[in-house]
Each structure stands twice: as C-alpha cells, then as structure tokens.
Design a protein around this motif. Structure first.
Motif, PDB file in Angstrom:
ATOM      1  N   ASP A  40      32.165  47.749  43.227  1.00  0.00           N
ATOM      2  CA  ASP A  40      31.109  48.369  42.437  1.00  0.00           C
ATOM      3  C   ASP A  40      29.827  47.560  42.674  1.00  0.00           C
ATOM      4  O   ASP A  40      29.757  46.388  42.316  1.00  0.00           O
ATOM      5  CB  ASP A  40      31.500  48.337  40.949  1.00  0.00           C
ATOM      6  N   ARG A  41      28.832  48.201  43.264  1.00  0.00           N
ATOM      7  CA  ARG A  41      27.618  47.482  43.653  1.00  0.00           C
ATOM      8  C   ARG A  41      26.949  46.814  42.447  1.00  0.00           C
ATOM      9  O   ARG A  41      26.629  45.618  42.490  1.00  0.00           O
ATOM     10  CB  ARG A  41      26.622  48.439  44.315  1.00  0.00           C
ATOM     11  N   ILE A  42      26.727  47.574  41.390  1.00  0.00           N
ATOM     12  CA  ILE A  42      25.992  47.035  40.241  1.00  0.00           C
ATOM     13  C   ILE A  42      26.744  45.870  39.608  1.00  0.00           C
ATOM     14  O   ILE A  42      26.161  44.827  39.287  1.00  0.00           O
ATOM     15  CB  ILE A  42      25.733  48.145  39.209  1.00  0.00           C
ATOM     16  N   ARG A  43      28.050  46.047  39.435  1.00  0.00           N
ATOM     17  CA  ARG A  43      28.844  44.994  38.800  1.00  0.00           C
ATOM     18  C   ARG A  43      28.904  43.734  39.667  1.00  0.00           C
ATOM     19  O   ARG A  43      28.837  42.607  39.160  1.00  0.00           O
ATOM     20  CB  ARG A  43      30.261  45.500  38.521  1.00  0.00           C
ATOM     21  N   MET A  44      29.045  43.914  40.970  1.00  0.00           N
ATOM     22  CA  MET A  44      29.141  42.733  41.829  1.00  0.00           C
ATOM     23  C   MET A  44      27.783  42.035  41.959  1.00  0.00           C
ATOM     24  O   MET A  44      27.721  40.804  42.073  1.00  0.00           O
ATOM     25  CB  MET A  44      29.687  43.120  43.208  1.00  0.00           C
ATOM     26  N   GLU A  45      26.690  42.787  41.932  1.00  0.00           N
ATOM     27  CA  GLU A  45      25.365  42.157  41.871  1.00  0.00           C
ATOM     28  C   GLU A  45      25.233  41.348  40.584  1.00  0.00           C
ATOM     29  O   GLU A  45      24.625  40.269  40.571  1.00  0.00           O
ATOM     30  CB  GLU A  45      24.268  43.223  41.941  1.00  0.00           C
ATOM     31  N   GLN A  46      25.817  41.864  39.515  1.00  0.00           N
ATOM     32  CA  GLN A  46      25.803  41.164  38.227  1.00  0.00           C
ATOM     33  C   GLN A  46      26.543  39.828  38.337  1.00  0.00           C
ATOM     34  O   GLN A  46      26.076  38.804  37.819  1.00  0.00           O
ATOM     35  CB  GLN A  46      26.462  42.050  37.167  1.00  0.00           C
ATOM     36  N   VAL A  47      27.677  39.818  39.045  1.00  0.00           N
ATOM     37  CA  VAL A  47      28.462  38.590  39.193  1.00  0.00           C
ATOM     38  C   VAL A  47      27.704  37.554  40.020  1.00  0.00           C
ATOM     39  O   VAL A  47      27.552  36.397  39.612  1.00  0.00           O
ATOM     40  CB  VAL A  47      29.826  38.895  39.851  1.00  0.00           C
ATOM     41  N   VAL A  48      27.233  37.965  41.191  1.00  0.00           N
ATOM     42  CA  VAL A  48      26.512  37.033  42.059  1.00  0.00           C
ATOM     43  C   VAL A  48      25.241  36.546  41.379  1.00  0.00           C
ATOM     44  O   VAL A  48      24.894  35.358  41.430  1.00  0.00           O
ATOM     45  CB  VAL A  48      26.189  37.695  43.419  1.00  0.00           C
ATOM     46  N   GLY A  49      24.526  37.472  40.718  1.00  0.00           N
ATOM     47  CA  GLY A  49      23.311  37.086  40.003  1.00  0.00           C
ATOM     48  C   GLY A  49      23.598  36.087  38.900  1.00  0.00           C
ATOM     49  O   GLY A  49      22.810  35.160  38.666  1.00  0.00           O
ATOM     50  N   ASN A  50      24.737  36.246  38.228  1.00  0.00           N
ATOM     51  CA  ASN A  50      25.100  35.313  37.159  1.00  0.00           C
ATOM     52  C   ASN A  50      25.315  33.909  37.704  1.00  0.00           C
ATOM     53  O   ASN A  50      24.907  32.916  37.081  1.00  0.00           O
ATOM     54  CB  ASN A  50      26.363  35.800  36.443  1.00  0.00           C
ATOM     55  N   LEU A  51      25.934  33.801  38.874  1.00  0.00           N
ATOM     56  CA  LEU A  51      26.145  32.481  39.479  1.00  0.00           C
ATOM     57  C   LEU A  51      24.810  31.812  39.812  1.00  0.00           C
ATOM     58  O   LEU A  51      24.652  30.594  39.644  1.00  0.00           O
ATOM     59  CB  LEU A  51      27.006  32.611  40.741  1.00  0.00           C
ATOM     60  N   LEU A  52      23.854  32.616  40.266  1.00  0.00           N
ATOM     61  CA  LEU A  52      22.542  32.055  40.594  1.00  0.00           C
ATOM     62  C   LEU A  52      21.761  31.706  39.330  1.00  0.00           C
ATOM     63  O   LEU A  52      21.055  30.693  39.282  1.00  0.00           O
ATOM     64  CB  LEU A  52      21.760  33.051  41.446  1.00  0.00           C
ATOM     65  N   GLN A  53      21.882  32.532  38.287  1.00  0.00           N
ATOM     66  CA  GLN A  53      21.218  32.232  37.015  1.00  0.00           C
ATOM     67  C   GLN A  53      21.760  30.951  36.397  1.00  0.00           C
ATOM     68  O   GLN A  53      21.012  30.183  35.771  1.00  0.00           O
ATOM     69  CB  GLN A  53      21.415  33.397  36.036  1.00  0.00           C
ATOM     70  N   ASN A  54      23.049  30.708  36.581  1.00  0.00           N
ATOM     71  CA  ASN A  54      23.639  29.468  36.061  1.00  0.00           C
ATOM     72  C   ASN A  54      23.003  28.243  36.691  1.00  0.00           C
ATOM     73  O   ASN A  54      22.811  27.217  36.037  1.00  0.00           O
ATOM     74  CB  ASN A  54      25.153  29.451  36.318  1.00  0.00           C
TER      75      ASN A  54
END
Length: 407
Positions: free
Chosen positions: A295-309
C-alpha cells in the motif's frame, strides 16, 4: 475400604499421571519376611523397595521419595524404633508414615515406645492379608492426595505469580495511558492555541480595532498560518484514528505492485529539508527496481515515520539509508542514525502502544504512536520491523518486506 492392590484408584487421582506410583519401603532383616510382605502389598500403582537393615533403609530414603515404610521392629544392629527415630530427625524423611511389623507380644510399653518413635500404626504377626492391604491402601491414597495438593499448590503459586505480573503490566499500561492522554492533550492544544489567536486577530482587523490594515497580504499570511495549524491537528487526529483502526482490525490496505526503491527515494526527498534543518546529512544507497506488493500511502507513512524519528530524537550527523534485497526473498531497508542509541531492554518496547524509551520529552513533540502504527502496517504486509542499537552508538531501524514472486 478397597485395597489399592485391587486396582481401584480414587477419583482425586485422576489429576495425576496414570503411570505415577507410590514407593513403599519394606525393611526386614529376613528375606522370607520381605517376600511375604511384598506379596501382600503389591499393586498396579505401587513400587516396592526392600531393605535388609536400618542402614540400607536410610540409604534408600536418601535416594527415593517414599510414601510409606513398613518396618520390622526386631532387627539386629539397628532395630525398628531406632530407625524410626533417625527418620523423624531428618527433614527429608520426618513425614514418611511408618507402620511397625512385629511378632512380639502386644504390650502398652511397646505400643507407647513405637508411637513415641514416630509410628502411625502396628501390624502384628501372623498378618491378616485384608488388614495389611487395607492399611497400605489408606496410606497410598493419602500419598496420592498429598501429591495432588502439592500440584495444586504449585499451580496456585504460578497463577499468583502470573497475576502479580499481570497487575504490574496493567499498572504500567495505566501509567502509559495517562501519560499518553497528557501528551495528546498537549499536542492538540499546541496548534489550536495559535490558531485561535490568529482568528481573533482577523476578527479585530475586520472590525477595525487593530492598528494594522486588513491588507490582502495580511489575510493570506494569517490564512496560511491557520492552514498549517489545522493540518497539524488533522495529522494528529489521523494518528489517533489509525490506532483505533488497528485495535479494531480495520486497517484497510490498497495493495499494488510498486517499485519500493522509488517510494523510498521520493519519501527521503520529501523529508530532506527537515533533516538538513536539524543538521543531518543523508548518505543514500538504494538498489533499484525492487518490486513489492504494498500500500503506497501506508508504506510512505512507515518510511516517513522513521525519518521523522531522526528529526526528533537524533538530530545532527550522517543518516545512512541502505535498501537492498536478501537471498531469503525480502527487501531490507536500513535507516542508521548517530543519535544517543536505545537500551536493549527498551528496543522492543518502543513499538508498543503508549510506550516510550525516552523519559524526558520537554523538547520533543508528537504522540509517540508512530512506531506502534508502523509495526502494525508492516506486519499487515507480512513484514518485520525492528531496531538494532547500543547506547552511545546510534540506532539502525530495519524494515523487511517480502519481494513479489515471479508469475
């Protein structure tokens, strides 16, 4: 009462393994007496151990758990009374029931001496088979009952320990929940307060009560500020909704064939300004054309969360990002920072709802639910997410997802 040698097992014994036996010790210096006793007391759930002297009996007792001892009174070197007194003086054997077997005359003196030394009963020769079997059956049943009680006591102890652990976990969960509610309240108020102020200022400008003019540029500026704050509120609400969806099992995925390398590249580009603003330099190593069913949106959410951390918890230094494939048929994304690192005992806890590895959050915003949601998303893709870290050596968040199979 029916003797145990008749293969009758009490109902309570159903809680014990069918093959469990009670060991009965026969002590006599004469072999023919031991054989006669053995013939009388043998049974399906009885294991007989014989000893020809008091010393031999003590050695047997050191190596075996005995449920009953039938002891001849008149033995050379160590008689039955002396053996009983020694048994009563030792913690391991003091509770073993002892039945004295004697061919002597029944006198009050001998009876008193026997009970004083620790006997529970007497058998007088010639032995009555029915009486012997009945008495042995009684003590065998008592032995099995005691084993049941011990087993139940152990189970109760284990249950109590589980309850204590559960209580501690519940208390920790309540504390975490209370902390989360306080954080959520603070995070929601943070954008709402300036939003309220901006709206009040617009009202004052519109009513001509402000010294500033209601110019087009001013309206656009204030509107932009309001929009940013509203987007922040919407983002926080979306996170809370995601938690609710996960808990109810309603996390819907729109799966499609995507090049994961492009998704990672685009997400890194989107967060590059934020990373640079906190002093981070990106070192990107990406293998191209890694196709996944995601799922593009969900996986962007995961990768983005790692970068936000990294922006929140590990500003400064080099951020190494590696995307590769492994022989076991998975894509592996590694995001390595140069932050303070995470203790081993906290590495799994940071993926749990309402849990945090950092106690001091004064300068850190967010609800602390990002990694929890990320793990749920990744696991719903049949993947895995975890962290490898040591205090003082930074953290490496690892995301593994299954590659698409060739048709």
């Amino acid at each position: 009462m029916t003797a145990l040698s008749q293969n009758t097992i009490p109902n309570e014994q159903s809680q014990l393994a069918a093959e469990e036996k009670v060991k009965i010790l026969l002590v006599d210096d004469r072999e023919e007496n031991l054989l006669a006793l053995e013939h009388l007391v043998r049974g399906e759930r009885i294991e007989i151990i014989k000893a020809h002297s008091g010393d031999a009996a003590l050695r047997v007792l050191l190596e075996n758990e005995v449920g009953l001892a039938l002891v001849d009174v008149q033995m050379p070197e160590m008689n039955g009374f002396e053996l009983a007194e020694l048994m009563r003086g030792t913690q391991r054997t003091k509770n073993i029931p002892i039945i004295f077997v004697t061919a002597g005359v029944r006198t009050k003196e001998n009876t008193f001496k026997g009970y004083e030394s620790g006997a529970v009963d007497f058998l007088y020769k010639p032995l009555d088979p029915v009486v012997v079997r009945s008495k042995v059956a009684v003590f065998a049943e008592l032995y099995f009952q005691r084993k049941i009680w011990e087993k139940q006591a152990q189970e109760l102890k284990r249950a109590f320990e589980v309850l204590k652990m559960t209580e501690a976990e519940l208390q920790r969960a309540v504390r975490s929940r209370d902390e989360f509610l306080a954080i959520a309240s603070h995070e929601l108020k943070t954008p709402l307060t300036p939003l309220k102020l901006e709206v009040q200022m617009l009202q004052q400008l519109a009513k001509g009560k402000s010294q500033e003019n209601l110019s087009r540029e001013k309206v656009i500026s204030v509107s932009k500020t309001c929009e940013n704050q509203l987007n922040r509120v919407i983002s926080l609400v979306d996170i809370l909704l995601d938690v609710t969806r996960v808990q109810r099992g309603n996390l819907v995925l729109n799966l499609e064939k995507l090049d994961f390398s492009n998704l990672v590249q685009e997400t890194v580009d989107r967060y590059s300004d934020e990373l640079k603003a906190v002093g981070c330099r990106i070192d990107l190593h990406i293998k191209r054309e890694i196709f996944l069913n995601i799922d593009r949106i969900r996986m962007e959410q995961v990768v983005g969360n790692l970068l936000q951390n990294i922006v929140k918890y590990a500003p400064g230094g080099i951020v190494e990002i590696h995307l590769k494939t492994l022989q076991k048929g998975v894509a592996r994304l590694e995001v390595q920072d140069q932050g303070a690192g995470i203790k081993r005992e906290d590495q799994d806890r940071i993926f749990i709802r309402f849990e945090r590895a950092i106690a001091d959050r004064k300068n850190i915003s967010g609800l602390g639910l990002g990694l929890y949601i990320a793990r749920q998303i990744v696991e719903s893709h049949s993947g895995n997410i975890f962290v490898e870290s040591e205090p003082g050596k930074g953290s490496c968040f690892v995301l593994e997802l299954p590659l698409m199979k060739d048709d």
